[in-house]
Design a protein around this motif. Structure first.
Motif, mmCIF file in Angstrom:
data_model
loop_
_atom_site.group_PDB
_atom_site.id
_atom_site.type_symbol
_atom_site.label_atom_id
_atom_site.label_comp_id
_atom_site.label_asym_id
_atom_site.label_seq_id
_atom_site.Cartn_x
_atom_site.Cartn_y
_atom_site.Cartn_z
ATOM 1 N N GLY A 1 0.808 -1.216 0.000
ATOM 2 C CA GLY A 1 0.000 0.000 0.000
ATOM 3 C C GLY A 1 0.839 1.262 0.000
ATOM 4 N N ALA A 2 1.938 1.247 -0.739
ATOM 5 C CA ALA A 2 2.767 2.450 -0.898
ATOM 6 C C ALA A 2 1.922 3.560 -1.515
ATOM 7 N N ILE A 3 2.286 4.791 -1.193
ATOM 8 C CA ILE A 3 1.484 5.933 -1.633
ATOM 9 C C ILE A 3 1.324 5.940 -3.158
ATOM 10 N N GLN A 4 2.357 5.476 -3.887
ATOM 11 C CA GLN A 4 2.255 5.470 -5.352
ATOM 12 C C GLN A 4 1.298 4.392 -5.846
ATOM 13 N N HIS A 5 1.104 3.338 -5.060
ATOM 14 C CA HIS A 5 0.097 2.341 -5.447
ATOM 15 C C HIS A 5 -1.298 2.898 -5.154
ATOM 16 N N LEU A 6 -1.448 3.507 -3.976
ATOM 17 C CA LEU A 6 -2.753 4.076 -3.605
ATOM 18 C C LEU A 6 -3.198 5.104 -4.638
ATOM 19 N N ALA A 7 -2.235 5.815 -5.232
ATOM 20 C CA ALA A 7 -2.549 6.845 -6.222
ATOM 21 C C ALA A 7 -3.407 6.279 -7.351
ATOM 22 N N GLY A 8 -3.255 5.005 -7.633
ATOM 23 C CA GLY A 8 -3.975 4.423 -8.763
ATOM 24 C C GLY A 8 -5.271 3.745 -8.406
ATOM 25 N N ASN B 1 -3.109 -9.156 3.717
ATOM 26 C CA ASN B 1 -1.689 -8.920 3.946
ATOM 27 C C ASN B 1 -1.327 -9.525 5.290
ATOM 28 N N LYS B 2 -0.142 -10.115 5.361
ATOM 29 C CA LYS B 2 0.212 -10.783 6.621
ATOM 30 C C LYS B 2 0.716 -9.803 7.673
ATOM 31 N N ASP B 3 1.038 -8.582 7.238
ATOM 32 C CA ASP B 3 1.582 -7.595 8.177
ATOM 33 C C ASP B 3 0.470 -6.647 8.647
ATOM 34 N N PRO B 4 0.081 -6.726 9.929
ATOM 35 C CA PRO B 4 -1.024 -5.871 10.396
ATOM 36 C C PRO B 4 -0.713 -4.382 10.285
ATOM 37 N N GLU B 5 0.573 -4.026 10.165
ATOM 38 C CA GLU B 5 0.952 -2.616 10.073
ATOM 39 C C GLU B 5 0.991 -2.119 8.627
ATOM 40 N N ALA B 6 0.707 -2.976 7.661
ATOM 41 C CA ALA B 6 0.819 -2.561 6.248
ATOM 42 C C ALA B 6 -0.112 -1.374 5.980
ATOM 43 N N PRO B 7 0.401 -0.327 5.321
ATOM 44 C CA PRO B 7 -0.415 0.874 5.078
ATOM 45 C C PRO B 7 -1.680 0.616 4.254
ATOM 46 N N ILE B 8 -1.736 -0.475 3.509
ATOM 47 C CA ILE B 8 -2.927 -0.776 2.709
ATOM 48 C C ILE B 8 -4.156 -0.881 3.611
ATOM 49 N N PHE B 9 -3.952 -1.284 4.882
ATOM 50 C CA PHE B 9 -5.102 -1.429 5.780
ATOM 51 C C PHE B 9 -5.741 -0.081 6.104
ATOM 52 N N VAL C 1 -6.526 2.193 3.987
ATOM 53 C CA VAL C 1 -7.527 2.559 2.978
ATOM 54 C C VAL C 1 -8.525 1.427 2.733
ATOM 55 N N ALA C 2 -8.292 0.262 3.370
ATOM 56 C CA ALA C 2 -9.155 -0.894 3.106
ATOM 57 C C ALA C 2 -10.473 -0.759 3.867
ATOM 58 N N ASP C 3 -11.578 -1.100 3.190
ATOM 59 C CA ASP C 3 -12.853 -1.181 3.882
ATOM 60 C C ASP C 3 -12.890 -2.457 4.715
ATOM 61 N N TYR C 4 -12.317 -3.510 4.143
ATOM 62 C CA TYR C 4 -12.257 -4.787 4.835
ATOM 63 C C TYR C 4 -10.822 -5.294 4.731
ATOM 64 N N GLY C 5 -10.149 -5.335 5.862
ATOM 65 C CA GLY C 5 -8.772 -5.820 5.873
ATOM 66 C C GLY C 5 -8.721 -7.210 6.492
ATOM 67 N N ILE C 6 -7.936 -8.074 5.891
ATOM 68 C CA ILE C 6 -7.772 -9.425 6.444
ATOM 69 C C ILE C 6 -6.282 -9.628 6.702
ATOM 70 N N VAL C 7 -5.930 -9.745 7.983
ATOM 71 C CA VAL C 7 -4.529 -9.960 8.337
ATOM 72 C C VAL C 7 -4.259 -11.451 8.267
#
Ligand code: FAD
Lengths: 307, 246
Positions: free
Chosen positions: A255-262, A273-281, A283-289
Motif C-alpha cells: 500500500g505504498a502511496i504510489q500504489h494508492l494513487a492508482g 496482507n500478513k503484516d497488520p501494520e501494512a499501510p494498505i489497511f 484505505v481498506a474497507d475490509y482488511g484481512i490480516v
C-alpha cells in the motif's frame, strides 16, 4: 446549453462509460448530441435515455487511431458549446485536441460537474482536489464509474455525416495481448497481486479467482519490476493505470502511496496482507490480516458458494 | 539527425504529503521537488534516440526559479540547450496558455520531435502533449512504452499494442518504459554547474478558467480489519450484503 458527447467505443461497440457521459450531460439540463467515430455504437447510443441526436461521423481516418485526425473530423461535425468525452487514453487525446483547435480550455478527469460550468478533478494523483469554473465553451473528460449512467429506452434520431482528417500515424505491426484477459481499465472487480505473492507462478491463484468473479488481475509495481511474466499493462498506480472499480482486492501489496494513487477511489477495497501494520489497511474497507496462502483458498470457496 | 525538444516539469516528489491551506496546496510544505516521472522516461528515450541517430536535445520547462533544477539535472546528462518559460501567474495558467507557451518554445528550438510524459504527476491532466501537437499541426502518439531511433513507437490498443511510425513533426508522450533515466557522472555534474539557462516569457493570452480552490479528498470512514483467514467467510458475506459488490 449545447453539449456534444464524443462516444467512447470499444471496437465496433459502444463502451458502457458513454451512458455515464450522457447521464452527466442530462444532469446539466442538456439533451446532448452524441458523435460516434465511424458510426461505431450509433444504434446503442440512440437507445440511451436523454440523448437528443446521434451523429455517425464517417471517414477514412477512423480505421486507425490518430487523435489529430479524429479531432479534426469531430471538430467539423460538432456544434459549439461544451464537448464531453471519457477520460480514457483516447478520450483525453481527442478532447484535448478539439479544445486546442477551438482555443477553448480543456479540463480532464472531472469527477463532479455542475451548472456554471463548475468542475472538480483530482490532482497529485488524488491527494487533493481542484475546483475550477469555466464561463464560456470548454472541453471536458469525465472519469469513468463516477457519474450515474443514463438509462435505456431512448429513441434519438440518427444521422450520418462524412467527415475525415489527415492521418499521420501509420500502424506497422499489431501485437495481440499475451492473454485474452480483461484489462484492469475495463473491469468492475480487480484482484491485484504484489511482491508478497512470492513468485509470478502464484498469480495463477489470482487468475483462478478472477475467472470466478469476471474480474481483471492487476499488480503492484514491485511485482511488475521483479517478474518479467507480469507485464506493465497490469500495473496499477502512479506510473501505471488509475482504476476506479466497484471492488479492488489487494493481495500481498503493502500500500505504498504510489500504489494508492492508482486505486484509492475504488468503491470498496479489500486487503489481504500478513503484516497488520501494512499501510494498505488504512484505505481498506475490509482488511484481512493473513497470508494469502491461507486466505485465498477460503476466499475462492466462499465466492463459489454465493455465485 | 533529429532535433528533439523534451518537456520536463518539476513536481513534488511522489512520496510528498500534499497539504491544503486556505484553499491552496501549500507548496512551502513540500520538501523535495523532482522531475515528473513520465517526463524522465521521455527524456531517456530522447537521449537514446539522439545518441543513435545524431542530433540534439533542447530541454524545456515552465515554472518558477526552483524549476531550474530539472534543467540543471538535464545538463548533467549532457543537454546544453536549456529553456525555462516564466509567467508571473504560472500556477493558474489554463490548458491553452500552457500549451501555447510550450509550443512557442518548441518552435524557437527548431525541434521536429517533442518528447514528454503522458501526464504530469501534479495536475494529472494529459492535455499538454496532444494540445501542443494540435498547435504545431503535428501528429501525437500517446502512452508510448517503447521507442527506437528509426522512429517507431509502441502504443497500447484495446487488443494489445501496436508499433506505429509517424511523419514529422510529431509529439510523443511516454508512459513507463523499460529504460529508467540514467544517472549523471561526476563530469556531468561539474558541467551542470556552469550550464546556462535561457529564461523566456510565455507571451500568452488571458486565462479562460477561474480557479476556485483546492481541497483535501473526502475521507472514507475507517474500515474494519479482521485477524486471520477464519474471517474470510464473514468478509465475503459483508461484500455481498453490506457493500453489495458481489
Ligand atoms: C516515482 C515512483 C512511481 C511509482 N509508481 C508505482 C505504481 O504505479 N504502482 C505501484 O504499485 N508502485 C509504484 N511505485 C513503487 C511503490 O513505492 C512501492 O515500492 C510498490 O508499490 C511496492 O509494491 P508491493 O506492495 O507489491 O511490494 P512491497 O512493498 O514489498 O510489499 C509486499 C507486501 O506483501 C506482504 N506479504 C508478503 N508475503 C505475504 C504473504 N505470504 N501473504 C500476504 N501478504 C504478504 C508484505 O507484508 C508487504 O506488505 C512507485 C515508486 C516511485 C518512486
Amino acid at each position: 446549453m449545447e453539449i456534444t458527447i464524443i462516444a467512447e467505443t470499444q471496437g465496433d461497440n459502444l463502451h458502457p462509460v458513454t451512458s455515464q457521459l450522457v447521464g452527466a450531460a442530462t444532469s446539466l439540463g442538456a439533451s446532448p448530441t452524441v458523435l460516434c467515430a465511424g458510426g461505431a455504437g450509433a444504434d446503442a447510443a440512440a437507445g440511451i435515455a436523454g440523448v437528443g441526436k446521434v451523429l455517425s461521423v464517417v471517414g477514412d481516418c477512423f480505421s486507425t487511431f490518430d487523435g489529430g485526425a479524429w479531432a479534426a473530423a469531430f471538430d467539423a461535425a460538432a456544434g459549439t458549446g461544451i464537448i464531453i468525452g471519457a477520460a480514457s487514453a483516447q478520450g483525453r487525446d481527442v478532447v484535448a485536441r478539439i479544445a486546442a483547435r477551438r482555443s477553448i480550455p480543456v479540463v480532464q478527469d472531472v469527477v463532479a460537474i455542475s451548472q456554471g460550468l463548475t468542475m472538480t478533478h483530482p490532482i497529485y494523483s488524488g491527494k487533493a482536489m481542484q475546483e475550477v469554473t469555466v464561463g464560456g465553451d470548454c472541453a471536458v473528460t469525465l472519469r469513468s464509474n463516477t457519474f450515474p449512467p443514463a438509462g435505456d429506452g431512448g429513441s434519438a434520431e440518427s444521422a450520418t455525416v462524412q467527415q475525415s482528417g489527415d492521418v499521420k500515424i501509420a500502424v506497422q505491426e499489431a501485437i495481440a495481448k499475451a492473454s485474452a484477459r480483461l484489462d484492469v481499465s475495463d473491469a468492475d472487480i480487480i484482484i491485484s497481486g504484489g511482491r508478497g505473492m512470492g513468485s509470478p507462478d502464484n498469480f495463477e491463484h489470482l487468475y483462478a479467482l478472477s475467472d470466478k468473479l469476471g474480474a481483471a488481475v492487476g499488480a503492484s509495481r514491485a511485482a511488475v519490476d521483479t517478474w518479467d511474466e507480469i507485464p506493465h499493462s497490469m500495473q496499477v498506480g502512479q506510473t501505471g493505470k488509475t482504476v476506479n472499480p466497484s471492488l479492488y482486492i489487494a493481495v500481498g501489496i503493502s500500500g505504498a502511496i504510489q500504489h494508492l494513487a492508482g486505486m484509492r477511489t475504488s468503491k470498496y477495497i479489500v486487503a489481504i496482507n500478513k503484516d497488520p501494520e501494512a499501510p494498505i489497511f488504512k484505505v481498506a474497507d475490509y482488511g484481512i490480516v493473513s497470508t494469502w496462502e491461507e486466505a485465498l483458498p477460503i476466499l475462492g470457496d466462499e465466492i463459489a458458494k454465493i455465485l | 539527425m533529429v532535433e528533439i525538444a523534451v518537456l520536463l516539469k518539476q513536481v513534488p516528489d511522489t512520496n510528498a504529503k500534499i497539504v491544503v491551506v486556505n484553499g491552496r496546496v501549500d507548496e512551502s510544505a513540500i520538501a523535495s521537488w523532482v522531475t515528473s516521472p513520465y517526463d524522465e522516461y521521455a527524456f531517456e528515450a530522447a537521449l537514446q534516440h539522439t545518441e543513435a541517430a545524431g542530433g540534439s536535445i533542447t530541454a524545456i520547462t515552465l515554472g518558477p526559479a526552483r524549476a531550474d533544477k530539472v534543467l540543471k539535472d538535464a545538463a548533467a546528462l549532457g543537454v546544453t540547450k536549456l529553456v525555462r518559460i516564466w509567467q508571473d501567474d504560472w500556477q493558474d495558467l489554463d490548458s491553452n496558455q500552457v500549451q501555447s507557451a510550450l509550443a512557442n518554445a518548441v518552435t524557437a528550438a527548431g525541434a521536429d520531435l517533442v518528447y514528454c510524459g503522458k501526464q504530469s504527476a501534479d495536475r494529472n491532466q494529459g492535455s499538454t502533449g496532444p494540445g501542443i501537437a494540435e498547435i504545431l499541426g503535428a501528429a501525437c502518439i500517446t502512452e508510448v512504452s517503447e521507442s527506437d531511433s528509426a522512429g517507431s513507437y509502441l502504443r497500447p490498443t484495446a487488443s494489445g499494442s501496436e508499433r506505429v511510425t509517424v511523419s514529422s513533426p510529431a509529439v510523443v508522450t511516454f508512459t513507463k518504459t523499460q529504460n529508467e533515466l540514467r544517472r549523471p557522472n561526476v563530469r556531468g555534474i561539474m558541467m551542470a554547474k556552469r550550464a546556462q539557462i535561457e529564461v523566456v516569457g510565455g507571451d500568452v493570452s488571458a486565462s479562460q478558467v477561474n480557479f476556485n480552490g483546492h481541497s483535501s479528498p473526502a475521507q472514507k470512514p475507517p474500515g474494519k480489519t479482521y485477524e486471520g483467514s477464519d474471517s474470510v467467510p464473514e468478509v465475503v458475506g459483508l461484500l455481498r450484503d453490506e457493500a453489495k459488490v458481489l
